[in-house]
Scaffold this active site. Structure first.
Site, PDB file in Angstrom:
ATOM      1  CG  ASP A   6      -1.791   1.219   1.329  1.00  0.00           C
ATOM      2  OD1 ASP A   6      -2.372   1.595   0.298  1.00  0.00           O
ATOM      3  OD2 ASP A   6      -1.891   1.831   2.421  1.00  0.00           O
ATOM      4  CB  SER A   7       0.138   4.764  -0.682  1.00  0.00           C
ATOM      5  OG  SER A   7      -1.068   4.802   0.065  1.00  0.00           O
ATOM      6  CB  CYS A  69      -2.627   1.232  -2.652  1.00  0.00           C
ATOM      7  SG  CYS A  69      -2.786   2.969  -3.027  1.00  0.00           S
ATOM      8  CD  GLU A 149      -2.954   8.835   7.055  1.00  0.00           C
ATOM      9  OE1 GLU A 149      -2.081   9.677   7.295  1.00  0.00           O
ATOM     10  OE2 GLU A 149      -2.842   7.944   6.189  1.00  0.00           O
ATOM     11  CB  CYS A 181     -10.133   5.166  -0.217  1.00  0.00           C
ATOM     12  SG  CYS A 181      -8.747   5.886   0.689  1.00  0.00           S
ATOM     13  CG  HIS A 183      -7.011   5.897   4.872  1.00  0.00           C
ATOM     14  ND1 HIS A 183      -6.166   5.333   3.954  1.00  0.00           N
ATOM     15  CD2 HIS A 183      -6.224   6.613   5.722  1.00  0.00           C
ATOM     16  CE1 HIS A 183      -4.919   5.689   4.230  1.00  0.00           C
ATOM     17  NE2 HIS A 183      -4.930   6.466   5.291  1.00  0.00           N
TER      18      HIS A 183
HETATM   19  N1  DGL Z   1      -3.994   3.922   0.054  1.00  0.00           N
HETATM   20  C1  DGL Z   1      -4.591   4.993  -0.704  1.00  0.00           C
HETATM   21  C2  DGL Z   1      -5.780   4.437  -1.502  1.00  0.00           C
HETATM   22  O1  DGL Z   1      -6.371   3.454  -1.144  1.00  0.00           O
HETATM   23  C3  DGL Z   1      -5.055   6.125   0.192  1.00  0.00           C
HETATM   24  C4  DGL Z   1      -3.916   6.961   0.752  1.00  0.00           C
HETATM   25  C5  DGL Z   1      -3.097   7.635  -0.329  1.00  0.00           C
HETATM   26  O2  DGL Z   1      -3.578   8.582  -0.979  1.00  0.00           O
HETATM   27  O3  DGL Z   1      -1.989   7.179  -0.556  1.00  0.00           O
HETATM   28  O4  DGL Z   1      -6.095   4.983  -2.526  1.00  0.00           O
END
Ligand code: DGL
Length: 264
Positions: A6-7, A69, A149, A181, A183
Protein backbone atom coordinates in the site's frame (compact mmCIF):
# COMPACT_ATOMS: atom_id res chain seq x y z
CA UNK A 1 4.36 -15.62 1.54
CA UNK A 2 1.50 -13.38 0.46
CA UNK A 3 2.92 -9.92 -0.27
CA UNK A 4 0.59 -6.99 0.30
CA UNK A 5 1.53 -3.41 -0.50
CA UNK A 6 0.00 0.00 0.00
CA UNK A 7 1.02 3.64 -0.17
CA UNK A 8 1.17 3.68 3.62
CA UNK A 9 -0.61 2.16 6.58
CA UNK A 10 -4.22 2.33 5.37
CA UNK A 11 -3.62 -0.99 3.61
CA UNK A 12 -3.66 -2.62 7.04
CA UNK A 13 -7.46 -2.62 6.61
CA UNK A 14 -6.77 -5.21 3.90
CA UNK A 15 -4.37 -7.13 6.14
CA UNK A 16 -7.17 -7.20 8.73
CA UNK A 17 -9.41 -9.08 6.31
CA UNK A 18 -6.61 -11.52 5.46
CA UNK A 19 -6.15 -12.18 9.17
CA UNK A 20 -9.84 -12.95 9.34
CA UNK A 21 -10.27 -15.06 6.21
CA UNK A 22 -6.81 -16.55 5.59
CA UNK A 23 -5.20 -16.62 9.04
CA UNK A 24 -3.13 -19.68 8.22
CA UNK A 25 -0.88 -18.03 5.64
CA UNK A 26 2.18 -15.94 6.23
CA UNK A 27 1.85 -12.32 5.13
CA UNK A 28 4.40 -9.68 4.35
CA UNK A 29 3.25 -6.08 4.22
CA UNK A 30 4.99 -3.12 2.67
CA UNK A 31 3.69 0.41 3.28
CA UNK A 32 5.41 3.05 1.17
CA UNK A 33 5.12 5.70 3.88
CA UNK A 34 8.03 7.72 2.45
CA UNK A 35 6.01 8.43 -0.70
CA UNK A 36 2.55 8.74 0.85
CA UNK A 37 0.02 9.84 -0.34
CA UNK A 38 -0.42 8.18 -3.74
CA UNK A 39 -3.95 9.51 -4.17
CA UNK A 40 -2.84 12.97 -5.25
CA UNK A 41 0.07 11.83 -7.44
CA UNK A 42 0.35 11.25 -11.17
CA UNK A 43 -0.22 7.92 -12.89
CA UNK A 44 3.50 7.80 -13.73
CA UNK A 45 4.65 8.33 -10.14
CA UNK A 46 2.17 5.82 -8.70
CA UNK A 47 3.20 3.23 -11.31
CA UNK A 48 6.90 3.70 -10.59
CA UNK A 49 6.38 3.32 -6.84
CA UNK A 50 4.20 0.26 -7.38
CA UNK A 51 6.88 -1.41 -9.52
CA UNK A 52 9.46 -0.87 -6.78
CA UNK A 53 7.09 -2.17 -4.11
CA UNK A 54 6.36 -5.30 -6.15
CA UNK A 55 10.04 -5.93 -6.87
CA UNK A 56 10.78 -5.67 -3.16
CA UNK A 57 8.06 -8.15 -2.19
CA UNK A 58 9.14 -10.61 -4.89
CA UNK A 59 12.74 -10.39 -3.63
CA UNK A 60 11.41 -11.22 -0.17
CA UNK A 61 9.92 -14.38 -1.77
CA UNK A 62 6.28 -13.38 -2.05
CA UNK A 63 4.38 -15.89 -4.21
CA UNK A 64 1.31 -13.73 -4.60
CA UNK A 65 1.04 -9.94 -4.68
CA UNK A 66 -1.99 -8.05 -3.40
CA UNK A 67 -2.26 -4.36 -4.24
CA UNK A 68 -4.10 -3.06 -1.18
CA UNK A 69 -3.96 0.54 -2.38
CA UNK A 70 -6.94 1.60 -4.49
CA UNK A 71 -5.00 4.39 -6.18
CA UNK A 72 -2.30 1.92 -7.26
CA UNK A 73 -4.94 -0.70 -8.19
CA UNK A 74 -6.65 1.88 -10.40
CA UNK A 75 -3.67 3.17 -12.32
CA UNK A 76 -0.88 0.60 -12.02
CA UNK A 77 -2.40 -2.91 -11.83
CA UNK A 78 -2.38 -3.56 -15.59
CA UNK A 79 1.22 -2.38 -15.95
CA UNK A 80 2.33 -4.50 -13.00
CA UNK A 81 0.74 -7.63 -14.46
CA UNK A 82 2.57 -7.02 -17.74
CA UNK A 83 5.88 -6.40 -16.02
CA UNK A 84 5.64 -9.33 -13.60
CA UNK A 85 3.81 -12.08 -15.56
CA UNK A 86 5.40 -14.78 -13.40
CA UNK A 87 3.39 -13.89 -10.29
CA UNK A 88 -0.36 -13.62 -9.65
CA UNK A 89 -1.29 -10.02 -8.83
CA UNK A 90 -4.59 -9.16 -7.14
CA UNK A 91 -6.14 -5.72 -6.85
CA UNK A 92 -8.94 -4.22 -4.79
CA UNK A 93 -11.20 -3.30 -7.70
CA UNK A 94 -12.93 -6.19 -9.46
CA UNK A 95 -14.13 -8.18 -6.46
CA UNK A 96 -15.77 -5.20 -4.75
CA UNK A 97 -17.46 -4.02 -7.94
CA UNK A 98 -18.75 -7.49 -8.78
CA UNK A 99 -20.27 -7.67 -5.31
CA UNK A 100 -21.75 -4.17 -5.75
CA UNK A 101 -23.50 -5.22 -8.96
CA UNK A 102 -24.94 -8.27 -7.19
CA UNK A 103 -26.17 -6.16 -4.28
CA UNK A 104 -27.58 -3.20 -6.19
CA UNK A 105 -31.30 -3.59 -6.79
CA UNK A 106 -31.84 -0.31 -8.61
CA UNK A 107 -28.52 -0.27 -10.49
CA UNK A 108 -27.35 2.96 -8.91
CA UNK A 109 -23.87 2.63 -7.49
CA UNK A 110 -21.67 5.23 -5.81
CA UNK A 111 -17.87 5.07 -5.84
CA UNK A 112 -15.73 7.14 -3.49
CA UNK A 113 -11.94 7.27 -3.47
CA UNK A 114 -8.88 9.45 -3.84
CA UNK A 115 -8.45 11.89 -6.73
CA UNK A 116 -6.17 9.42 -8.59
CA UNK A 117 -8.68 6.58 -8.21
CA UNK A 118 -11.70 8.57 -9.36
CA UNK A 119 -9.82 10.30 -12.17
CA UNK A 120 -8.75 6.93 -13.59
CA UNK A 121 -12.39 6.09 -14.45
CA UNK A 122 -11.53 2.40 -14.01
CA UNK A 123 -14.44 1.63 -11.70
CA UNK A 124 -17.02 3.15 -13.96
CA UNK A 125 -15.63 1.31 -16.97
CA UNK A 126 -15.63 -2.04 -15.20
CA UNK A 127 -19.15 -1.58 -13.81
CA UNK A 128 -20.46 -0.72 -17.27
CA UNK A 129 -18.76 -3.82 -18.68
CA UNK A 130 -20.63 -5.91 -16.11
CA UNK A 131 -23.95 -4.21 -16.79
CA UNK A 132 -24.31 -1.28 -19.22
CA UNK A 133 -27.51 -0.16 -17.50
CA UNK A 134 -25.79 0.66 -14.25
CA UNK A 135 -25.64 4.31 -13.31
CA UNK A 136 -22.38 5.21 -11.61
CA UNK A 137 -21.85 8.23 -9.36
CA UNK A 138 -18.18 8.83 -8.60
CA UNK A 139 -16.76 11.27 -6.11
CA UNK A 140 -13.18 12.03 -5.11
CA UNK A 141 -12.98 12.74 -1.35
CA UNK A 142 -9.44 14.09 -0.81
CA UNK A 143 -10.12 15.44 2.68
CA UNK A 144 -11.08 12.08 4.16
CA UNK A 145 -7.66 10.38 4.32
CA UNK A 146 -6.08 13.11 6.49
CA UNK A 147 -9.17 13.32 8.70
CA UNK A 148 -9.11 9.56 9.29
CA UNK A 149 -5.38 9.53 9.98
CA UNK A 150 -5.87 12.36 12.44
CA UNK A 151 -8.41 10.23 14.32
CA UNK A 152 -11.34 12.53 13.50
CA UNK A 153 -13.78 9.78 12.70
CA UNK A 154 -16.38 10.61 15.33
CA UNK A 155 -16.23 14.39 14.92
CA UNK A 156 -19.16 16.46 13.64
CA UNK A 157 -16.79 18.23 11.20
CA UNK A 158 -16.06 14.90 9.54
CA UNK A 159 -19.73 14.07 9.25
CA UNK A 160 -20.36 17.45 7.61
CA UNK A 161 -17.61 16.86 5.09
CA UNK A 162 -18.90 13.35 4.33
CA UNK A 163 -22.36 14.81 3.84
CA UNK A 164 -20.91 17.33 1.42
CA UNK A 165 -19.11 14.66 -0.61
CA UNK A 166 -22.12 12.34 -0.72
CA UNK A 167 -24.80 14.93 -1.40
CA UNK A 168 -25.07 14.23 -5.15
CA UNK A 169 -25.17 10.43 -4.70
CA UNK A 170 -27.74 10.80 -1.98
CA UNK A 171 -30.00 12.99 -4.08
CA UNK A 172 -29.69 10.42 -6.89
CA UNK A 173 -30.77 7.65 -4.49
CA UNK A 174 -27.81 5.32 -4.91
CA UNK A 175 -28.49 1.98 -3.24
CA UNK A 176 -24.89 0.75 -3.03
CA UNK A 177 -21.67 2.54 -2.10
CA UNK A 178 -18.20 1.15 -2.81
CA UNK A 179 -15.43 2.27 -0.45
CA UNK A 180 -12.61 2.57 -3.00
CA UNK A 181 -9.92 3.69 -0.57
CA UNK A 182 -7.99 1.78 2.09
CA UNK A 183 -8.94 4.24 4.82
CA UNK A 184 -12.69 4.47 4.31
CA UNK A 185 -13.73 1.30 6.19
CA UNK A 186 -12.72 3.26 9.31
CA UNK A 187 -15.54 5.72 8.56
CA UNK A 188 -18.12 3.03 7.86
CA UNK A 189 -20.51 4.25 10.54
CA UNK A 190 -20.44 7.83 9.29
CA UNK A 191 -21.22 6.80 5.69
CA UNK A 192 -23.99 4.58 6.96
CA UNK A 193 -25.58 7.37 8.98
CA UNK A 194 -25.21 10.04 6.32
CA UNK A 195 -26.87 7.72 3.78
CA UNK A 196 -29.78 7.13 6.19
CA UNK A 197 -28.83 3.48 6.75
CA UNK A 198 -30.51 2.49 3.51
CA UNK A 199 -27.49 1.98 1.33
CA UNK A 200 -25.44 -1.20 1.09
CA UNK A 201 -21.80 -0.38 1.78
CA UNK A 202 -19.11 -2.53 0.14
CA UNK A 203 -15.61 -2.87 1.54
CA UNK A 204 -13.49 -4.36 -1.29
CA UNK A 205 -10.89 -5.59 1.23
CA UNK A 206 -13.22 -8.44 2.17
CA UNK A 207 -13.69 -9.36 -1.46
CA UNK A 208 -10.00 -9.51 -2.29
CA UNK A 209 -9.35 -11.77 0.70
CA UNK A 210 -12.10 -14.07 -0.61
CA UNK A 211 -10.62 -13.97 -4.13
CA UNK A 212 -7.17 -14.98 -2.90
CA UNK A 213 -8.65 -17.80 -0.82
CA UNK A 214 -10.53 -19.14 -3.87
CA UNK A 215 -7.43 -18.79 -6.01
CA UNK A 216 -5.34 -20.80 -3.55
CA UNK A 217 -7.94 -23.55 -3.44
CA UNK A 218 -7.80 -23.82 -7.23
CA UNK A 219 -4.02 -23.56 -7.48
CA UNK A 220 -2.52 -26.10 -5.08
CA UNK A 221 0.97 -25.72 -6.59
CA UNK A 222 1.14 -22.09 -5.55
CA UNK A 223 -0.73 -22.75 -2.34
CA UNK A 224 1.95 -25.24 -1.27
CA UNK A 225 4.64 -22.61 -1.70
CA UNK A 226 3.07 -20.25 0.84
CA UNK A 227 4.40 -20.65 4.36
CA UNK A 228 1.83 -21.33 7.03
CA UNK A 229 3.13 -19.55 10.01
CA UNK A 230 0.87 -16.67 10.84
CA UNK A 231 3.02 -15.73 13.83
CA UNK A 232 5.72 -14.65 11.44
CA UNK A 233 4.02 -11.78 9.70
CA UNK A 234 6.44 -9.14 8.52
CA UNK A 235 5.66 -5.44 8.31
CA UNK A 236 7.90 -3.09 6.35
CA UNK A 237 7.59 0.66 5.83
CA UNK A 238 9.81 3.07 3.91
CA UNK A 239 9.70 5.80 6.59
CA UNK A 240 8.45 6.32 10.12
CA UNK A 241 5.90 9.09 9.66
CA UNK A 242 4.08 11.10 12.29
CA UNK A 243 2.03 8.86 14.60
CA UNK A 244 2.49 5.76 12.44
CA UNK A 245 2.34 3.43 15.41
CA UNK A 246 -0.87 4.88 16.75
CA UNK A 247 -2.61 4.76 13.38
CA UNK A 248 -1.62 1.16 12.65
CA UNK A 249 -2.71 0.09 16.10
CA UNK A 250 -6.06 1.76 15.54
CA UNK A 251 -6.59 -0.37 12.43
CA UNK A 252 -5.33 -3.75 13.59
CA UNK A 253 -6.10 -3.41 17.28
CA UNK A 254 -2.59 -4.40 18.30
CA UNK A 255 0.92 -3.08 18.35
CA UNK A 256 2.97 -3.88 15.27
CA UNK A 257 6.72 -4.02 14.89
CA UNK A 258 7.76 -2.30 11.69
CA UNK A 259 11.06 -2.56 9.92
CA UNK A 260 12.15 0.43 7.84
CA UNK A 261 13.53 -0.29 4.36
CA UNK A 262 14.72 2.14 1.76
CA UNK A 263 13.74 1.12 -1.77
CA UNK A 264 15.75 3.81 -3.60
N1 DGL B 1 -3.99 3.92 0.05
C1 DGL B 1 -4.59 4.99 -0.70
C2 DGL B 1 -5.78 4.44 -1.50
O1 DGL B 1 -6.37 3.45 -1.14
C3 DGL B 1 -5.06 6.13 0.19
C4 DGL B 1 -3.92 6.96 0.75
C5 DGL B 1 -3.10 7.63 -0.33
O2 DGL B 1 -3.58 8.58 -0.98
O3 DGL B 1 -1.99 7.18 -0.56
O4 DGL B 1 -6.10 4.98 -2.53
Amino acid sequence: MIGIFDSGLGGLTVVKQFLKYLPQYRIMYFGDTANLPYGTKSRKAITNYSIKNTEFLIKQRAKIIVIACHSASSVAALGLRKKFPQIPIFDVIKGGLTKAVKESKHKKIGIIGTAATIKSGVHEKFLKSLDPEIKVFSQACPLLVPLIEEGFKARPETKRIVRYYLREMKSQFIDTLVLACTHYPLLYKVFFEVLNKRVKIIDPAQEVAGEVLEFLKKNPKIEKQIERDSQKYKFFISDKPYRYEEFSQRILGKKIKFKVVNLE
